[in-house]
Design a protein around this motif. Structure first.
Motif: not given
Length: 226
Positions: A81-103
């Motif tokens: 899974i590659i997250m493609l989004t407008v968000h650059e918030d630290d908390n959202i980024i770390f929450a996304a990577f904690q799910t196992g996304i690759v990029d």
């Protein structure tokens, strides 16, 4: 050559169409399905078994993409899974990577950057992008600082006498010196001397600073058990 199968997930049709056009130009890639919600992403991931999902974050709710990514990675761990989004918030980024996304890519990325990211993910070569690397470094610094502070406070607490520790616990309960003296059945001058000793051991100027430090490190509960 078997093409890279992609599922595009975005609640904005314009963004889905842009990605579809981008992928259609590549001979080694194929968009096999699209979805416009996190719920639909989970269903279509199970139905179509894509190699890679391009996933938006904010859809039917603010973290729909993250919730969908978590569910997909739990049940279909081979899908990247590659997250493609407008968000650059630290908390959202770390929450996304904690799910196992690759990029994690920003939507303003060029078509060539997106294609390059897809190929890297498919080949298990997804980079740690500068924006992510900086946030990770900052998080490590924050954690290290917190750990060092925690160890320092624990050492300071271990140096306290039994009486000083009892007074510190009462200070953490927002008791005044007068109240502490009454609870401990001692003179206020005695409490004052013991508080001075506590401040000296913590190398802090006042009791408020000590209490705030303990609160920031969340060790009130630890103190209650001592």
């Amino acid at each position: 050559m078997t093409p890279i199968k992609l599922l595009i997930v975005d609640d904005m049709e314009a963004h889905r169409r842009r990605l579809e056009r981008c992928i259609s130009k590549e001979k080694d890639m194929q968009c096999i399905a699209t979805a416009n919600s996190g719920y639909e992403a989970v269903l279509k991931a199970a139905m179509h078994q894509p190699d890679i999902i391009l996933m938006d974050i904010q859809m039917e709710n603010q973290l729909a993409g993250i919730e969908a990514a978590k569910e997909i990675n739990k049940n279909l761990p081979d899908i990247k899974i590659i997250m493609l989004t407008v968000h650059e918030d630290d908390n959202i980024i770390f929450a996304a990577f904690q799910t196992g996304i690759v990029d994690y890519m920003i939507k303003s990325a060029t078509d060539s950057e997106i294609i390059k990211g897809i190929r890297a993910a498919h080949d298990n070569l997804s980079p740690i992008r500068p924006i992510i690397a900086e946030k990770i470094r900052n998080e490590f610094k924050r954690i290290k600082s917190k750990e060092e502070s925690l160890l320092y406070v624990i050492r300071m607490i271990s140096d306290l006498t039994t009486s000083e520790l009892e007074i510190l616990k009462l200070l953490c309960e927002n008791k005044t010196r007068k109240q502490i003296a009454k609870i401990r059945c001692v003179e206020q001058d005695t409490v004052k001397k013991q508080i001075s000793s506590i401040l000296k051991k913590f190398n802090m100027a006042n009791t408020k600073e000590v209490v705030n430090t303990l609160q920031a490190l969340k060790i009130f509960d630890v103190l209650k058990t001592l």
